[in-house]
Design a protein around this motif. Structure first.
Motif, PDB file in Angstrom:
ATOM      1  N   VAL A  72      40.401  17.870 -21.901  1.00  0.00           N
ATOM      2  CA  VAL A  72      41.382  17.818 -22.988  1.00  0.00           C
ATOM      3  C   VAL A  72      40.771  17.151 -24.214  1.00  0.00           C
ATOM      4  CG1 VAL A  72      43.558  16.808 -23.766  1.00  0.00           C
ATOM      5  CG2 VAL A  72      43.422  17.852 -21.503  1.00  0.00           C
ATOM      6  N   ASN A  73      40.159  15.993 -24.012  1.00  0.00           N
ATOM      7  CA  ASN A  73      39.568  15.264 -25.132  1.00  0.00           C
ATOM      8  C   ASN A  73      38.447  16.061 -25.788  1.00  0.00           C
ATOM      9  OD1 ASN A  73      41.245  13.019 -24.791  1.00  0.00           O
ATOM     10  ND2 ASN A  73      39.895  12.123 -23.252  1.00  0.00           N
ATOM     11  N   ALA A  74      37.650  16.751 -24.986  1.00  0.00           N
ATOM     12  CA  ALA A  74      36.554  17.544 -25.529  1.00  0.00           C
ATOM     13  C   ALA A  74      37.085  18.716 -26.350  1.00  0.00           C
ATOM     14  CB  ALA A  74      35.662  18.045 -24.397  1.00  0.00           C
ATOM     15  N   ALA A  75      38.147  19.366 -25.861  1.00  0.00           N
ATOM     16  CA  ALA A  75      38.712  20.516 -26.570  1.00  0.00           C
ATOM     17  C   ALA A  75      39.317  20.097 -27.902  1.00  0.00           C
ATOM     18  CB  ALA A  75      39.769  21.196 -25.698  1.00  0.00           C
ATOM     19  N   VAL A  76      40.027  18.963 -27.910  1.00  0.00           N
ATOM     20  CA  VAL A  76      40.636  18.491 -29.146  1.00  0.00           C
ATOM     21  C   VAL A  76      39.561  18.084 -30.147  1.00  0.00           C
ATOM     22  CG1 VAL A  76      42.117  16.722 -30.164  1.00  0.00           C
ATOM     23  CG2 VAL A  76      42.748  17.756 -27.985  1.00  0.00           C
ATOM     24  N   ALA A  77      38.537  17.394 -29.681  1.00  0.00           N
ATOM     25  CA  ALA A  77      37.458  16.969 -30.571  1.00  0.00           C
ATOM     26  C   ALA A  77      36.724  18.171 -31.153  1.00  0.00           C
ATOM     27  CB  ALA A  77      36.483  16.072 -29.814  1.00  0.00           C
ATOM     28  N   ALA A  78      36.480  19.192 -30.325  1.00  0.00           N
ATOM     29  CA  ALA A  78      35.798  20.392 -30.807  1.00  0.00           C
ATOM     30  C   ALA A  78      36.639  21.120 -31.845  1.00  0.00           C
ATOM     31  CB  ALA A  78      35.486  21.322 -29.630  1.00  0.00           C
TER      32      ALA A  78
END
Length: 565
Positions: A545-551
């Motif tokens: 989740v955090n990786a997708a939002v950051a990307a």
């Protein structure tokens, strides 16, 4: 799906359409968005989407299905949509990324689930322009000169050959204007909303003062001549369609000055105003009917083949001047909405092409930066929509169901993201979300069910077509360009959609009526809860989740502008 939000947001900000802020200085350095949209700007955005062409025909279709009890249909729809609106209010404030209705599911369940939500968003958007055209033709057909010289509609409301030809002309105009990017579309949203609100309220006042028959509320079989079934059946026949659109303020959460205070208040206020306006319209409509038309029931309350109800009532009340305003509004308001949604659907397909979810030629733009291919696709699909759905009411059922599917992803995503991303700042929190989120999911599924089995299986085919396009596009690309789909996290989507089609086939709204009355509603509720808790359990990990939002945030910041001027 990463580019969907940014492409749509930039388009609306430049066009001054429904998502455009009414305050100044919304765009900083041509790319980065400032939080300077206040409560009134957010509220007008949602209200302008809620009060559209649905008011012109919604009261008539609701009354034919539920009689005077159609008033309860409006109240029920308002409660259900308010729940879904508050769910999206939290998501929009916590993840202030444009195009959030298509992005929240992707964060929680991966690209495959996100594509399904985005595809449904495109399906409902691409069908809006044909709906607006049919609403305009329904009113224009009642003008005496038109009725005597050009037959636009059959007696059942479907388009004639001449009607199809004129509808095509409207669609061509929408297409040409969007291709050339005419800046005349950049109008003041607040003035437009005031006009769209003033005409319905003026209609209510005039009809209540000039002609009101209290006996109509018990005529033709009593207050509930068709029982609870009629109340539920009226929801997808124009009621939910008229009240939907709250998400526009949520899409602008990234620009809200005080999202914790303003987003939820704007959504609730707009929904409340829209509900009051529509209920008053229904009261005025029912009260202004000729009692003689209700002696034999509610099948033709304003006369068979008459699809310009308020104009007919205004003329009958001796207010021909109001009928003139209604005919003008029947062209201006739907045409404006049709223009915007032609652009909306084209930008959605453009974004899908940029994300490589559909063939890349869809994302091609002209030298002016206009996604011409996407606009032409919107025109072609809009034309096709006239064929299997040749009347306003039949198209409304499809759009209502598609919109409900799009909304339904929200409550599940909310709970999953609360669990996987608990540290994120949430300016607005849905109270008692563990109770209200599953109830909101049930509400969305009930709207899908009530939209009828015919709409459900056709949308099922549309989803299959989308997945075929998605699969072919994916397998024809180099493996290095293929993102991880998170099959495990999205495996709940297909049993959910297939299950809703099966329940629809067994149900009492276009199905074979195997399920008894009320048992069908309990079945939808129980099935919804099973899907809800299963989906929340298998969502992606916190790290994903955090990786997708950051990307998403990084790509939006680095992406060049889409020029649509």
């Amino acid at each position: 799906m990463r580019r969907i939000g940014s492409a749509i947001r930039r388009f609306y900000l430049a066009k001054g359409g429904p998502m455009a802020p009414t305050t100044t200085g919304s765009v900083d350095s041509g790319r980065h968005l400032r939080r300077d949209v206040g409560f009134w700007g957010l509220m007008f955005v949602s209200l302008g989407s809620i009060i559209g062409s649905g008011w012109l025909l919604g009261a008539l279709t609701a009354a034919t299905l539920a009689g005077p009890a159609s008033l309860l249909s409006w109240i029920l729809a308002a409660v259900m949509l308010a729940l879904l609106a508050l769910v999206h209010a939290e998501l929009g404030a916590a993840y202030p990324i444009a195009g959030g209705t298509a992005r929240f599911p992707s964060f929680a369940f991966g690209p495959l689930a996100g594509f399904t939500a985005g595809w449904m968003a495109w399906v409902q958007a691409v069908a809006i322009a044909p709906i607006e055209v049919e609403a305009t033709l329904s009113y224009c057909d009642h003008i005496s000169w038109v009725k005597n010289n050009i037959t636009l509609l059959h007696t059942d409301g479907t388009l004639t050959g001449a009607g199809l030809a004129i509808a095509t002309v409207f669609m061509l105009l929408f297409t040409i204007i969007n291709i050339f990017g005419v800046k005349l579309l950049a109008e003041s949203n607040s003035i437009t909303v005031l006009w769209k609100t003033a005409i319905p309220l003026l209609t209510v006042v005039v009809l209540l003062l000039l002609t009101f028959h209290a006996s109509n509320f018990t005529a033709g079989g009593g207050f509930m001549p068709f029982g609870a079934h009629g109340i539920f059946a009226a929801l997808p026949a124009g009621v939910v369609f008229a009240l939907q659109g709250f998400e526009q303020a949520i899409q602008m959460a990234g620009e809200a000055r005080k999202p914790q205070q303003d987003v939820s208040r704007a959504v609730i206020t707009a929904t409340a105003i829209g509900t009051v306006v529509y209920i008053l319209l229904e009261i005025a409509f029912i009260g202004a009917l000729n009692p003689a038309n209700l002696v034999h029931g509610w099948a033709n309350p304003v006369g068979k083949g008459d699809f310009g109800p308020y104009a007919t009532l205004a003329i009958g009340a001796g207010a021909s001047w109001l009928a003139v305003l209604l005919y003008a509004d029947a062209v201006i308001s739907p045409a404006g909405t049709g223009l915007v949604y032609t652009a909306t659907s084209s930008r959605l397909s453009y974004a899908l092409g940029r994300e490589r979810s559909v063939p890349s030629p869809v994302a091609q733009v002209s030298r002016k930066g206009v996604p011409v291919v996407s606009i032409l696709i919107a025109f072609v699909v809009g034309e096709i929509a006239f064929l299997p759905f040749p009347s306003w009411q039949s198209l409304v059922g499809l759009v209502t169901s598609a919109t409900a599917i799009m909304y339904a992803f929200g409550p599940i995503a909310l709970r999953a993201l609360r669990m996987r991303d608990p540290e994120r700042v949430r300016p607005y929190r849905l109270p008692a979300h563990q109770v209200l989120a599953p109830i909101a999911f049930i509400a969305a599924n009930l709207i899908i069910y009530w939209s009828s089995f015919q709409a459900e299986w056709k949308l099922g085919l549309a989803i299959v077509l989308g997945l075929v396009i998605f699969t072919v596009t994916r397998v024809t690309r180099p493996s290095a360009e293929r993102t991880h789909l998170n099959w495990a996290a999205s495996m709940w989507v297909w049993p959910w959609l297939i299950g809703m089609i099966v329940i629809g086939a067994l149900g009492r709204y276009g199905g074979n009526k195997v399920l008894p009355e009320w048992v069908d509603i309990l079945t939808v509720a129980a099935f919804s809860l099973a899907v809800y808790f299963f989906a929340v359990r298998i969502a992606v990990s916190s790290e994903e989740v955090n990786a997708a939002v950051a990307a998403e945030e990084a790509e939006i910041a680095a992406e060049p502008e889409l020029n649509i001027a």
